[in-house]
Every structure is written in C-alpha cells, then in structure tokens.
Write a protein that holds these residues in place. Structure first.
Motif, mmCIF file in Angstrom:
data_model
loop_
_atom_site.group_PDB
_atom_site.id
_atom_site.type_symbol
_atom_site.label_atom_id
_atom_site.label_comp_id
_atom_site.label_asym_id
_atom_site.label_seq_id
_atom_site.Cartn_x
_atom_site.Cartn_y
_atom_site.Cartn_z
ATOM 1 N N TYR A 257 19.356 49.650 22.135
ATOM 2 C CA TYR A 257 18.912 49.161 21.181
ATOM 3 C C TYR A 257 17.383 49.563 20.651
ATOM 4 C CZ TYR A 257 16.811 45.693 23.586
ATOM 5 O OH TYR A 257 15.789 45.207 24.478
ATOM 6 N N ALA B 63 20.770 51.315 11.446
ATOM 7 C CA ALA B 63 21.829 50.656 12.029
ATOM 8 C C ALA B 63 21.766 49.370 13.165
ATOM 9 C CB ALA B 63 22.605 52.001 12.460
ATOM 10 N N SER B 64 20.949 49.817 14.235
ATOM 11 C CA SER B 64 20.811 49.547 14.954
ATOM 12 C C SER B 64 20.453 47.527 15.018
ATOM 13 C CB SER B 64 20.150 49.704 15.780
ATOM 14 O OG SER B 64 18.905 49.050 17.501
ATOM 15 N N TRP C 206 32.963 41.322 16.485
ATOM 16 C CA TRP C 206 31.559 41.169 15.386
ATOM 17 C C TRP C 206 31.924 40.531 14.459
ATOM 18 C CZ3 TRP C 206 28.580 45.587 16.841
ATOM 19 C CH2 TRP C 206 29.431 46.591 17.120
ATOM 20 N N ALA D 34 26.131 51.925 17.770
ATOM 21 C CA ALA D 34 26.509 50.241 17.759
ATOM 22 C C ALA D 34 26.878 50.030 19.180
ATOM 23 C CB ALA D 34 27.897 50.349 16.837
ATOM 24 N N ALA E 207 24.267 46.310 13.478
ATOM 25 C CA ALA E 207 25.262 46.098 14.815
ATOM 26 C C ALA E 207 24.299 44.807 15.886
ATOM 27 C CB ALA E 207 25.186 47.597 15.249
ATOM 28 N N LYS E 208 23.427 45.569 16.277
ATOM 29 C CA LYS E 208 22.751 44.775 17.201
ATOM 30 C C LYS E 208 22.264 43.447 17.425
ATOM 31 C CE LYS E 208 23.446 48.409 20.190
ATOM 32 N NZ LYS E 208 23.735 48.149 21.835
ATOM 33 N N ASP F 20 30.057 43.405 12.215
ATOM 34 C CA ASP F 20 30.991 44.778 12.006
ATOM 35 C C ASP F 20 30.069 46.023 11.921
ATOM 36 O OD1 ASP F 20 33.355 46.523 12.173
ATOM 37 O OD2 ASP F 20 34.588 45.413 11.758
ATOM 38 N N TRP F 21 29.798 47.349 12.908
ATOM 39 C CA TRP F 21 29.459 48.111 13.138
ATOM 40 C C TRP F 21 30.153 49.397 11.378
ATOM 41 C CZ3 TRP F 21 31.636 53.265 13.755
ATOM 42 C CH2 TRP F 21 32.900 53.321 14.137
ATOM 43 N N ARG F 22 30.939 49.442 11.611
ATOM 44 C CA ARG F 22 32.311 49.743 10.360
ATOM 45 C C ARG F 22 32.049 49.166 8.725
ATOM 46 N NH1 ARG F 22 37.875 48.304 12.533
ATOM 47 N NH2 ARG F 22 36.704 46.273 12.228
ATOM 48 N N TRP G 137 27.085 56.343 14.061
ATOM 49 C CA TRP G 137 27.243 55.039 13.696
ATOM 50 C C TRP G 137 27.624 54.157 15.244
ATOM 51 C CZ3 TRP G 137 25.286 50.593 11.468
ATOM 52 C CH2 TRP G 137 25.128 50.574 9.952
#
Length: 481
Positions: free
Chosen positions: A408, A360-361, A318, A398, A364-365, A370-372, A394
C-alpha cells in the motif's frame, strides 16, 4: 469486387494502422466508427456516465481530426451512434461489403461486441482482425498465451532479448474510394447530441491543454522529444505533479490510438542516435512495454481481471459505501494530498501516475471500497483511459492483480517525498492557501484550534478527515505481520 469496411476502434489514426494498411487492396473502402450507446449510460449503482464529458470531448476531437485526414484523401469517416452489433451488419448488407477489417481488442466487452457482430453478418463476409496498439505483436512475444508471466519484469526482460519492435507503417499514399452509392448526411455529433449538458470548460490550472487527434498527438510527441528536449530528463522528472513536461503526456493520444507506440519508439531510437542515450530514453521504452504487458495479460486472464478478487481469486469483503466513495471522488476526504489529486482529475480529466497510485491505494486499502468502483470512476473521467492499463493497474494496487504482496502507499510519506512544500496541494486546494505547505502532508494531525490561526475551520472551510488514517495504516500493517 472487393468491397471493404474498415471499423475503427482504438486506432484512430492513419500512420502505423495495420487494419487500414491491410485493407488498401480493396476496390472500395468504407471507414466507420460507432459511438457505442452503452458509453453514455449511467453506472448501475453510482450513476455517473461510463464516459464523462471531458473524455467524450477528447474522443470527438480525435474523430474530427481523423475525418479531416481521410477527406484529404477523398474518403470520409462515417460516424454512427448506437449498437455496433446492429449498425455494422446493416452497413455490410447495404453496401454489399465482402471484407470487414478491424483491430482486435482482447477485453471482455470489446470481444463481446466483435462476436455479436460476427453472429449477425452473412457467412460469406470475411472478417480480418489484426493485433495493434502495442510495441510488440502478439505473434512476436516469446510466450504462448498460457505462459505469459504474472510478473512484469520477467515479461519485459525476455521480450527485450527475444522480440523485435517493427518499424511503424507509413501513412497510405492513397485510400480506396468510398462505395459509389455511399450517402451520408451525418456529421460527427456534438456533446449535446450525446446527452451531455454542456462542453466542459478548460481549467487553466491543468498541466496541459489536451486536444484530441492524430495531428495533435504527433505535435505533442515532437514538442516533448525534439523541440523541448525533455526526453533526456524523463526518468528524473516523471514523478512530478505540476507542469506540462514532467512526463510525456502521450497517454491520451495512445489511449484512443491517435498516436502509435511504435512511432514513439522510432522517435526515441532516433533521439538516442542523434542526441543522447541514457536511462531516461530507456525508461520511456520501459513504460511503453508496461503498457504492452497489461494488454497481453488480458489475453491470458480476461474476464477474471474484472472479478472482485481479480486474477488471484482473493476472497475480500469489499465495502460498497456510496457516500464514502463520493467523498473520495469529489476530493473532499480531508486529506490534502488525496483531495488535490482527485480535484485535478475532476477539473481536467488528467492526473499524474504518482497521484493515481496514491488515490487508488487509499480507496482500496484505507477505505476498503471495492476497487472496481474506483476503476469505473477513472474510466469515466480520465481522457487517457484505456481498459487494459486502467483495470490492470487498479487490480495491482488493490492487491488482486499481478502483485500478490499486500502493498500500500502511505500518503503522508508520499506527500512529503513528492510535494513536501505543498505547492501541488495549494495549487488545487485554494482554501488551504494560508496553511504553510510543510504542514499539509500531515494536515490531519493538526490541532483544529491552531488551524484557526490560519483562518481555516475544519468542517467549514475544509472537510474533517473522513476516517482515522493512523488506525487504517495500523490495520494494514497488522495484515502484513
């Protein structure tokens, strides 16, 4: 004497409150809520507070309403600010508490707080934990903890066949008195007392003027289901982006426990009996079961859900780029569908479910961030934040959660499908008012010189795209091939 302390957590209501009901046989009862000081500390890397001002405002409104309800029964909500692991044991000693009642929370930080409290109190104090905030009781689902499925559909179908949803508990007719020597000069703090600069202003572009509290939550439920008669169309409208009633908007009150899911379930069943039973009424319950699922999944997998690779343990490199993340958070990515959603979140504390999945996509994508970090931003900003749904969703988007497929969302296709005329994007991006709505889903493909015809200069009036979107999707497609 049975002197009890009722520790309110995410169950800020009098109706259908299991710990409260169980504590009614006490001689004295002290209701307490602790505003954990860690909520107001900055993120270690990104700087924003764990609980943003809008979320804090909604919580304080909810506490004020709960205190009012308790006072109507000659009780009072004792609100403290600090470390629950220090403050609650002190109260237990001071008021000779024999029994501590609270709602169990299976997420890592919440469990840690509870365990630290247990370590600090005398062995003679009985601690009573009760499952709550879900349709199904933990003891009623047809799985052991280790057998909880990693696929929602399997969980839902078996629960629907083999588990019952109990009727919500009634509001108590009376509540045990406060300890005779109870004294408190403390009132519910204001935002300024908690370190916030000022109360956030209401933005009239918001889908709804959310106000915290059990009273407001029950009012919203009645308005959506009965007065507005919107439930019958829920499945058709739930992917909307504008307006108060494309979805129920129950989530903020559910998140703090000002509204019980079992109460909603009861009203849906009553609606089916008295008005109509269709796919939409079922879909409301379907979504409540989704909400259950995330919490049950934490019982099985906490704390793995918070790991970079999630419950799948994936090894993903990430990115941790604060500038790229900030552009996303501020809604200045140069992609109107993303930016409109992120600005709605920033200015109102709310965003549609459709919007949440897309932004969110992208983070992260497409960005590889980092999705967090995204989950932490949502935690700070969303007035309907709850740890289970937020981190569960999330991780899912992710690709490190319950869905092992590398899926995605394609924001161009999504914008065309859900906002093809650009009404939502224009609503939140006034600088693009002159751009025809049909051009906004593929705005990043427009010729900068042609945009000048509409009085828009990229990099001046509106940001240039932050990444090459087409290349990012090509990379994602190649991963799946």
């Amino acid at each position: 004497m049975k002197n009890s302390l009722l520790w309110f957590r995410n169950d800020l209501r009098l109706h259908d409150n299991i710990p409260l009901t169980k504590a009614l046989d006490s001689d004295t009862l002290l209701p307490v809520f602790v505003l954990d000081e860690s909520l107001f500390e900055p993120h270690s890397t990104l700087g924003f507070k764990k609980m943003g001002a809008r979320r804090a405002k909604f919580l304080l409104e909810t506490l004020t309403d709960l205190d009012k309800q308790l006072q109507s029964q000659n009780s009072k909500l004792h609100v403290l600010v600090g470390d629950p692991a220090k403050l609650l044991p002190d109260l237990i000693d001071k008021y000779h508490v024999t029994d501590l009642y609270h709602q169990a929370e299976p997420a890592h930080e919440e469990k840690t707080v509870r365990n630290n409290i247990k370590k600090q109190i005398e062995p003679g104090v009985d601690v009573h934990s009760f499952w709550g905030s879900t349709l199904y009781q933990l003891s009623d689902i047809p799985f052991s903890v280790s057998e909880i499925p990693d696929v929602y559909t399997q969980f839902r179908k078996k629960c629907e066949k083999q588990s019952d949803v109990h009727d919500p508990l009634l509001v108590p007719e009376s509540i045990p008195p406060l300890p005779p020597d109870f004294e408190s000069d403390k009132s519910i703090p204001a935002l300024e007392d908690l370190g916030y600069d000022a109360e956030p202003e209401f933005d009239d572009r918001a889908v709804l003027h959310f106000k915290g509290g059990e009273t407001e939550g029950l009012k919203r439920m009645n308005n959506y289901i009965w007065e507005g008669d919107h439930l019958k169309n829920y499945k058709k409208t739930r992917n909307g982006l504008l307006g108060a009633n494309y979805s129920s908007k129950f989530s903020p009150w559910l998140a703090v426990g000002a509204l019980s899911p079992r109460m909603i379930h009861k009203e849906v069943k009553k609606y089916e009996d008295e008005r109509v039973s269709n796919q939409s009424t079922y879909w409301m319950i379907f979504e409540l079961i989704w909400r259950d699922y995330w919490k049950f999944l934490f019982v099985k997998y906490d704390p793995q859900i918070f790991y970079p690779g999630g419950i799948q343990g994936k090894d993903i490199d990430w990115k941790h780029d604060p500038k790229l993340f900030q552009r996303w958070a501020e809604g200045t990515t140069g992609f109107p569908f993303v930016d409109a959603n992120m600005r709605e979140l920033k200015h109102t504390g709310f965003m549609s479910n459709r919007g949440r999945q897309n932004v969110a996509s992208v983070l992260a994508k497409n960005f590889g961030i980092d999705w967090r970090w995204g989950a932490a931003w949502f935690e700070s900003q969303l007035i309907d934040y709850d740890v289970y749904s937020n981190y569960g969703n999330w991780a899912y988007v992710a690709g490190v959660g319950t869905d092992s497929r590398n899926r995605y969302f394609h924001i161009v296709n999504q914008a065309k499908k859900y906002d093809n005329d650009g009404e939502y994007m224009h609503h939140w991006l006034p600088e693009l008012d002159n751009i025809p709505g049909k051009l906004l889903p593929e705005f990043h493909r427009q010729n900068p010189e042609e945009l000048k015809m509409y009085d828009v200069i990229l990099g001046v009036d509106y940001p240039k795209p932050i990444i090459d979107l087409e290349k990012s999707y090509e990379r994602l497609r190649n991963k799946n091939s």
